[in-house]
Design an enzyme around this catalytic site. Structure first.
Site, PDB file in Angstrom:
ATOM      1  N   GLU A  76     -68.029  43.994   7.262  1.00 39.57           N
ATOM      2  CA  GLU A  76     -67.824  43.160   8.460  1.00 39.57           C
ATOM      3  C   GLU A  76     -68.697  43.645   9.615  1.00 39.57           C
ATOM      4  O   GLU A  76     -68.743  44.839   9.933  1.00 39.57           O
ATOM      5  CB  GLU A  76     -66.344  43.228   8.853  1.00 39.57           C
ATOM      6  CG  GLU A  76     -65.979  42.448  10.096  1.00 39.57           C
ATOM      7  CD  GLU A  76     -64.505  42.580  10.450  1.00 39.57           C
ATOM      8  OE1 GLU A  76     -64.027  41.814  11.307  1.00 39.57           O
ATOM      9  OE2 GLU A  76     -63.822  43.456   9.858  1.00 39.57           O
ATOM     10  N   LYS A  85     -64.921  33.892  10.581  1.00 42.14           N
ATOM     11  CA  LYS A  85     -63.583  34.476  10.431  1.00 42.14           C
ATOM     12  C   LYS A  85     -62.541  33.586  11.094  1.00 42.14           C
ATOM     13  O   LYS A  85     -62.705  33.145  12.236  1.00 42.14           O
ATOM     14  CB  LYS A  85     -63.575  35.876  11.058  1.00 42.14           C
ATOM     15  CG  LYS A  85     -62.321  36.690  10.854  1.00 42.14           C
ATOM     16  CD  LYS A  85     -62.525  38.096  11.428  1.00 42.14           C
ATOM     17  CE  LYS A  85     -61.336  39.002  11.237  1.00 42.14           C
ATOM     18  NZ  LYS A  85     -61.599  40.361  11.765  1.00 42.14           N
ATOM     19  N   CYS A 126     -61.905  40.448   6.632  1.00 43.90           N
ATOM     20  CA  CYS A 126     -60.864  41.373   7.079  1.00 43.90           C
ATOM     21  C   CYS A 126     -59.496  40.717   7.249  1.00 43.90           C
ATOM     22  O   CYS A 126     -58.786  40.495   6.284  1.00 43.90           O
ATOM     23  CB  CYS A 126     -61.308  42.081   8.354  1.00 43.90           C
ATOM     24  SG  CYS A 126     -60.503  43.696   8.590  1.00 43.90           S
TER      25      CYS A 126
END
Length: 538
Positions: free
Chosen positions: A45, A112, A148
């Site tokens: 990430e 994300k 994540c």
């Protein structure tokens, strides 16, 4: 015919803001992966920018620089697909993104969707939420991207499965905490159960201010069984194979015990803080006590003896045993060692303040002067040499204010800031099983600040096993004093500990940054007001 996807997983240590160097490292790894015959390279990430970039993300010039480096990396991609994590800013907003690079181009981008805004995370301050899945194909395998937090709750992984993914990729910059490896695996298994898809988890590694990242990337199959795991706290680029919907046999690095993991976290934090900020070495004030001894051991293991200097500054109240134990420890470790007695400075300060203190009894003021003299000497050595002073206070002391502003709190980096005193002893004993470097006297004798005759920590604080349990319950689990007392802890100790914790917030705001290893440390995830008249529930 078997359908095989060869994946190179880049578990690397990136530096926040060092965009050109990060991009260069990624380009080198792309070439290595292509030469090894891999079909796909996966990074962590925000690999391009380093994690977390914090308020750099508010700067338009930072985003322009990120875009330039993203395009430069993309232009070097041929004969392989690359998943690269990076910040993205455009007319739609600012996103925590991952792009698929192939044939010199940015083929597609995932944004994300779930933005953590708890503990050390503050992503809603910087990022907008994505809303669409991203599924792409490499070597005949359809791959769905997540980043994540996207695997810590239902939704994004399910979208990828609905869009036809056969494999989930999770790019991560997941900070280390004592119980984090197991919690990550549980989150991955929940997404596997949700989607019926195998999962590859790629994490970053290294230290960034108070955060440390432990890597420990892994792959799990459709049943949630671990099939590959990278080593903790180690950089590496490893290749694994995904054939006909399953992982081929690969190595599974063992998860070390908790003491070994925490010790590696401390070493990583010290090594990277000093290296990434350009300090030539470290200075540590030795006292003959357990905290400075463990700090010295960590520093030497992280940096090498040649970059560490220990200074003993005895006063008339320093026991000869403390001096002898310190001398023995530096002999075992081979570091430079100096002794600077502070009694002459104590006399000078006493004479300077005699008229001001006339008629007043001696108290903690004189004790704190000793600590401040030591802090002044250490900072003078730091100024002269450029080496950073590592402070030695632990979490129990930071909670209760059992530390002196501009004294033992003076320094640039707090190695043990998030370790309770009881764990400090536990870790020191563990380090001696690797190789004896901390004299046994330091571990077995009762702790003392040695600022007056026959002084012991327990004269001023509850026993550490009780104190630490109360702090953990109040601070990390947000239990009320009433709830803590109901679990059997003495009311007087609870009242005293909570009072000290609240009263000393002003000190903690002035303490150096330190390594975080628990779910809640006295840093970016502790934001209590200094001025407050709230009364806890008793």
């Amino acid at each position: 015919m078997k359908k095989t996807l060869s994946i190179s997983v880049a578990q690397l240590n990136f530096t926040v803001g060092d965009l050109v160097a990060n991009a260069d490292r990624i380009i080198d790894v792309i070439a290595q992966a292509r030469a090894a015959g891999c079909d796909l390279l996966v990074t962590s990430e925000l690999a391009l920018s380093g994690y977390p970039p914090e308020d750099l993300l508010l700067r338009p010039d930072f985003h322009r620089a990120c875009r330039r480096e993203l395009e430069r990396v993309a232009s070097r991609v041929q004969g392989i697909a690359v998943v690269l994590g990076h910040p993205e800013s455009n007319e739609a907003g600012c996103f925590n993104s991952a792009s698929v690079l192939r044939n010199g181009q940015i083929a597609c981008t995932y944004r994300k969707q779930l933005l953590p805004n708890y503990e050390v995370f503050d992503e809603e301050r910087y990022f907008d939420r994505g809303g669409e899945p991203c599924v792409f194909e490499v070597a005949g395998v359809r791959i769905g991207l997540t980043i994540c937090e996207d695997i810590w709750a239902a939704g994004p992984a399910g979208q990828a499965a609905d869009a036809g993914a056969e494999l989930l990729l999770a790019l991560n910059a997941s900070p280390f905490e004592m119980d984090k490896p197991q919690r990550r695996l549980e989150a991955a298994r929940a997404r596997i159960a949700e989607t019926g898809l195998p999962l590859l988890y790629c994490n970053t590694v290294g230290g960034q201010d108070e955060l440390v990242f432990d890597g420990a990337s892994f792959a799990a199959d459709r049943s949630g069984t671990m099939r590959w795991r990278a080593a903790s706290f180690c950089e590496g680029v490893e290749s694994i194979r995904f054939t006909d919907g399953d992982w081929e046999n690969a190595s599974i690095a063992p998860v070390p015990g908790i003491e070994a993991l925490v010790y590696e976290a401390l070493k990583t934090g010290v090594r990277d803080y000093i290296a990434k900020n350009g300090f030539p070495g470290a200075i540590i004030g030795l006292s003959g006590g357990i905290d400075s001894a463990l700090t010295l051991a960590v520093a030497v293991d992280a940096l090498g003896a040649e970059r560490v200097r220990a200074v003993m500054m005895p006063s008339p109240y320093t026991a000869q045993m403390s001096i002898d134990d310190s001398r023995e420890m530096v002999r075992l470790l081979g570091v430079r060692y100096d002794e600077i007695p502070i009694e002459p400075a104590m006399h000078v300060f006493g004479e300077m303040l005699a008229a001001q203190f006339a008629g007043l009894p001696q108290d903690a003021t004189e004790e704190n002067l000793q600590s401040r003299i030591r802090g002044m000497l250490l900072m003078a050595l730091s100024n002269k040499t450029g080496a950073i002073v590592l402070t030695t206070g632990n979490k129990s002391e930071m909670a209760t204010g059992y530390a002196t502003l501009y004294g033992d709190m003076a320094g640039g980096f707090a190695v043990l800031k998030d370790l309770y005193k009881t764990f400090v002893y536990r870790l020191a004993s563990w380090r001696n099983t690797v190789g004896p470097v901390i004299p046994e006297n330091i571990i077995t004798r009762p702790p003392s600040a040695e600022l007056k005759p026959d002084q012991l920590d327990q004269d001023s604080l509850p026993p550490y096993d009780i104190l630490d349990a109360i702090i953990e319950a109040y601070m990390e689990r947000d239990e009320s004093p009433r709830e803590i007392i109901a679990r059997g802890y003495p009311e007087a100790d609870v009242r005293r500990t909570v009072s000290l914790l609240k009263r000393n917030e002003y000190k903690r705001r002035q303490a150096p940054v330190g390594i975080r290893v628990t779910r809640r440390g006295f840093g970016r995830d502790w934001r209590y007001p200094i001025t407050s008249r709230y009364h806890d529930e008793f």
